[in-house]
Motif scaffolding. Structure first.
Motif, PDB file in Angstrom:
ATOM      1  N   MET A 156       0.423   4.899 -24.003  1.00 34.37           N
ATOM      2  CA  MET A 156       0.409   3.451 -24.133  1.00 34.37           C
ATOM      3  C   MET A 156       0.919   3.059 -25.512  1.00 34.37           C
ATOM      4  O   MET A 156       0.663   3.742 -26.496  1.00 34.37           O
ATOM      5  N   ASP A 157       1.642   1.932 -25.572  1.00 34.31           N
ATOM      6  CA  ASP A 157       2.305   1.544 -26.803  1.00 34.31           C
ATOM      7  C   ASP A 157       1.335   1.001 -27.837  1.00 34.31           C
ATOM      8  O   ASP A 157       1.518   1.190 -29.031  1.00 34.31           O
ATOM      9  N   SER A 158       0.304   0.270 -27.424  1.00 36.05           N
ATOM     10  CA  SER A 158      -0.623  -0.338 -28.366  1.00 36.05           C
ATOM     11  C   SER A 158      -2.046   0.100 -28.053  1.00 36.05           C
ATOM     12  O   SER A 158      -2.375   0.477 -26.931  1.00 36.05           O
ATOM     13  N   LYS A 159      -2.896   0.024 -29.094  1.00 35.42           N
ATOM     14  CA  LYS A 159      -4.280   0.424 -28.918  1.00 35.42           C
ATOM     15  C   LYS A 159      -5.040  -0.625 -28.113  1.00 35.42           C
ATOM     16  O   LYS A 159      -4.753  -1.812 -28.186  1.00 35.42           O
ATOM     17  N   LEU A 160      -6.030  -0.150 -27.382  1.00 33.49           N
ATOM     18  CA  LEU A 160      -6.850  -1.016 -26.548  1.00 33.49           C
ATOM     19  C   LEU A 160      -8.278  -1.028 -27.066  1.00 33.49           C
ATOM     20  O   LEU A 160      -8.747  -0.062 -27.675  1.00 33.49           O
ATOM     21  N   THR A 161      -8.990  -2.118 -26.803  1.00 34.84           N
ATOM     22  CA  THR A 161     -10.422  -2.122 -27.056  1.00 34.84           C
ATOM     23  C   THR A 161     -11.093  -1.244 -25.998  1.00 34.84           C
ATOM     24  O   THR A 161     -10.475  -0.887 -24.986  1.00 34.84           O
ATOM     25  N   VAL A 162     -12.355  -0.929 -26.212  1.00 30.72           N
ATOM     26  CA  VAL A 162     -13.061  -0.091 -25.244  1.00 30.72           C
ATOM     27  C   VAL A 162     -13.109  -0.743 -23.864  1.00 30.72           C
ATOM     28  O   VAL A 162     -12.773  -0.099 -22.857  1.00 30.72           O
ATOM     29  N   PRO A 163     -13.502  -2.017 -23.732  1.00 27.82           N
ATOM     30  CA  PRO A 163     -13.511  -2.628 -22.395  1.00 27.82           C
ATOM     31  C   PRO A 163     -12.124  -2.648 -21.745  1.00 27.82           C
ATOM     32  O   PRO A 163     -12.010  -2.434 -20.531  1.00 27.82           O
ATOM     33  N   GLN A 164     -11.089  -2.923 -22.538  1.00 27.51           N
ATOM     34  CA  GLN A 164      -9.728  -2.915 -21.987  1.00 27.51           C
ATOM     35  C   GLN A 164      -9.357  -1.522 -21.484  1.00 27.51           C
ATOM     36  O   GLN A 164      -8.771  -1.379 -20.398  1.00 27.51           O
ATOM     37  N   LEU A 165      -9.689  -0.509 -22.253  1.00 25.68           N
ATOM     38  CA  LEU A 165      -9.358   0.861 -21.859  1.00 25.68           C
ATOM     39  C   LEU A 165     -10.059   1.248 -20.563  1.00 25.68           C
ATOM     40  O   LEU A 165      -9.436   1.795 -19.645  1.00 25.68           O
ATOM     41  N   LEU A 166     -11.353   0.961 -20.469  1.00 30.60           N
ATOM     42  CA  LEU A 166     -12.127   1.409 -19.315  1.00 30.60           C
ATOM     43  C   LEU A 166     -11.795   0.614 -18.050  1.00 30.60           C
ATOM     44  O   LEU A 166     -12.221   0.998 -16.959  1.00 30.60           O
ATOM     45  N   ALA A 167     -11.023  -0.459 -18.207  1.00 25.49           N
ATOM     46  CA  ALA A 167     -10.556  -1.211 -17.035  1.00 25.49           C
ATOM     47  C   ALA A 167      -9.236  -0.665 -16.498  1.00 25.49           C
ATOM     48  O   ALA A 167      -8.776  -1.087 -15.436  1.00 25.49           O
ATOM     49  N   LYS A 168      -8.652   0.307 -17.198  1.00 21.83           N
ATOM     50  CA  LYS A 168      -7.369   0.872 -16.803  1.00 21.83           C
ATOM     51  C   LYS A 168      -7.548   1.960 -15.736  1.00 21.83           C
ATOM     52  O   LYS A 168      -8.644   2.481 -15.533  1.00 21.83           O
ATOM     53  N   PRO A 169      -6.451   2.343 -15.060  1.00 19.95           N
ATOM     54  CA  PRO A 169      -6.512   3.467 -14.125  1.00 19.95           C
ATOM     55  C   PRO A 169      -6.897   4.762 -14.846  1.00 19.95           C
ATOM     56  O   PRO A 169      -6.721   4.888 -16.061  1.00 19.95           O
ATOM     57  N   LYS A 170      -7.372   5.711 -14.074  1.00 22.25           N
ATOM     58  CA  LYS A 170      -7.855   6.965 -14.650  1.00 22.25           C
ATOM     59  C   LYS A 170      -6.802   7.648 -15.505  1.00 22.25           C
ATOM     60  O   LYS A 170      -7.115   8.165 -16.593  1.00 22.25           O
ATOM     61  N   ALA A 171      -5.558   7.668 -15.070  1.00 22.22           N
ATOM     62  CA  ALA A 171      -4.508   8.368 -15.812  1.00 22.22           C
ATOM     63  C   ALA A 171      -4.359   7.790 -17.219  1.00 22.22           C
ATOM     64  O   ALA A 171      -4.179   8.542 -18.189  1.00 22.22           O
ATOM     65  N   GLU A 172      -4.444   6.479 -17.345  1.00 21.41           N
ATOM     66  CA  GLU A 172      -4.299   5.851 -18.658  1.00 21.41           C
ATOM     67  C   GLU A 172      -5.519   6.116 -19.532  1.00 21.41           C
ATOM     68  O   GLU A 172      -5.406   6.300 -20.748  1.00 21.41           O
ATOM     69  N   ILE A 173      -6.695   6.148 -18.920  1.00 19.86           N
ATOM     70  CA  ILE A 173      -7.901   6.491 -19.670  1.00 19.86           C
ATOM     71  C   ILE A 173      -7.812   7.921 -20.186  1.00 19.86           C
ATOM     72  O   ILE A 173      -8.137   8.207 -21.349  1.00 19.86           O
ATOM     73  N   MET A 174      -7.337   8.808 -19.350  1.00 11.36           N
ATOM     74  CA  MET A 174      -7.203  10.210 -19.757  1.00 11.36           C
ATOM     75  C   MET A 174      -6.155  10.384 -20.849  1.00 11.36           C
ATOM     76  O   MET A 174      -6.285  11.251 -21.714  1.00 11.36           O
TER      77      MET A 174
END
Length: 303
Positions: A1-19
Motif C-alpha cells: 500500500m502506498d500510504s500508511k493506514l490507521t488501525v481501524p482503516q487497516l483492519l477494515a481491509k481485505p486479508k491480503a492487505e492486512i497481511m
C-alpha cells in the motif's frame, strides 16, 4: 500500500492487505499475523473488533505469541538472524531489520569491538541455542555490547523469557513505523520545582528539541514556566507534534537563579540542565518534571 493506514482503516481491509502490513512485524513469522486475523478479524464487522490503537493491536498480536507452544516460541526466536551476521550482511536482512541495525550503528564497530562481540555472540548461541536478539532501533553499539555481556550471565530459562520480551519490543517499533498514528491522544507536560526555595520555579526558560527520528529532528519550541512552575499552554506538544522518538529539555537554571538573586559559585555549578528522554507510545501522557537547586537536580516520569 502506498500510504500508511490507521488501525481501524487497516483492519477494515481485505486479508491480503492486512497481511502485507502485519506479516513482517514478527521476523520471518507470518503465522502470528495469520492467527491474529483468524482470531480477531475474520468474520467480524468493525463494531465487533475492539482494536483501535497501535497498543491494542500490539497487545492482540503479543497474545498470540504468549499463548503459543514452547516449540513455536523457540522457532520464533530462531527466526531472527544472527546479529553478528547482520553486521557484515545487512543487504540479506528483511527491510525492517536493515533499518534497525543501521540506526544502531552496528556497521561502525571497530575491529576490537567486533572481535569481542563475535566471541560473546558465539558463547551466547552455544549456551542458549538461539540467536542474541535486541531491539536495536533506538540503541547504540555500546548498548548492544553491554547487553550481550550482561545477558550471558542469565539462566537459559530467564533468557528465553527475556529474548521474547525483546521480540515484543521489536514488533512494537515495527508497528509504529508501519501505521498512521496521527490523531493520537498522547501529550507532553512539564513542571519545575525550585528545591532551594521550596516553591514552583516561575519564569524559567525551557527549550524542547527532538533528537530522533532523524527526519523529524530539530528545535521544537521554547517556553517559559508560569507562577506554578508549569506551562501556560498545558501540553508542550500534542497531536501531530507528539511523535515517538528521543527528546531533550534544556532548562536554563542559571538564568533563573540569577533572577532570584540566589548565591551561587562564580562559575555556576548548574547553568543549562539538559534532560534527554524517550517517548515510546503515541497514546500516553508523558510528564517530565525537574526538581532543581543551584547544586543538584532530579527527574522522573510523572503523571
Amino acid at each position: 500500500m502506498d500510504s500508511k493506514l490507521t488501525v481501524p482503516q487497516l483492519l477494515a481491509k481485505p486479508k491480503a492487505e492486512i497481511m502485507d502490513v502485519l506479516g513482517g512485524i514478527y521476523e520471518h513469522s507470518p503465522w502470528i499475523a495469520e492467527k491474529f486475523y483468524d482470531d480477531f478479524v475474520q468474520g467480524k464487522d468493525s463494531s465487533e473488533i475492539n482494536i483501535s490503537t497501535a497498543r491494542d493491536l500490539h497487545k492482540a498480536m503479543a497474545s498470540i505469541v504468549e499463548n503459543a507452544s514452547h516449540e513455536q516460541k523457540l522457532e520464533l526466536l530462531r527466526s531472527h538472524p544472527d546479529l553478528c551476521a547482520k553486521i557484515d550482511k545487512l543487504q540479506t536482512l528483511t527491510k525492517e531489520s536493515q533499518e534497525e541495525q543501521s540506526r544502531a550503528g552496528l556497521g561502525s564497530l571497530t575491529d576490537e569491538e567486533k572481535a569481542s562481540f563475535t566471541k560473546m555472540n558465539d558463547e551466547y548461541k552455544e549456551k542458549f541455542d538461539f540467536p542474541f536478539i535486541l531491539a536495536a532501533r533506538n540503541v547504540t553499539k555500546y548498548t548492544v555490547l553491554a547487553a550481550i555481556e550482561g545477558r550471558l550471565k542469565s539462566t537459559r530459562e530467564a533468557e528465553f523469557v527475556g529474548a521474547l520480551v525483546q521480540v515484543g519490543k521489536i514488533a512494537w517499533m515495527r508497528l509504529l513505523a508501519a501505521l498512521d498514528t496521527s490523531g493520537h491522544k498522547g501529550y507532553l507536560t512539564c513542571h519545575v520545582l525550585d528545591t532551594a526555595h521550596g516553591c514552583p520555579a516561575d519564569g524559567m526558560r525551557i527549550r524542547l528539541t527532538r533528537l530522533s527520528p532523524p527526519e523529524h529532528a530539530g528545535f521544537v519550541k521554547e517556553l517559559v514556566t508560569n507562577w506554578d512552575g508549569r506551562l501556560d499552554c498545558g501540553a508542550a506538544i500534542k497531536g501531530d507534534e507528539f511523535i515517538v522518538g528521543t527528546y531533550e529539555w534544556t532548562f536554563f537554571v542559571g538564568d533563573y537563579f540569577a533572577r532570584k538573586n540566589t548565591t551561587t559559585a562564580g562559575v555556576p555549578f548548574l547553568d543549562e540542565v539538559p534532560l534527554r528522554f524517550g517517548i515510546d507510545d503515541p497514546e500516553e501522557h508523558y510528564h517530565v518534571p525537574l526538581l532543581v537547586s543551584p547544586w543538584g537536580f532530579s527527574t522522573y516520569r510523572g503523571s
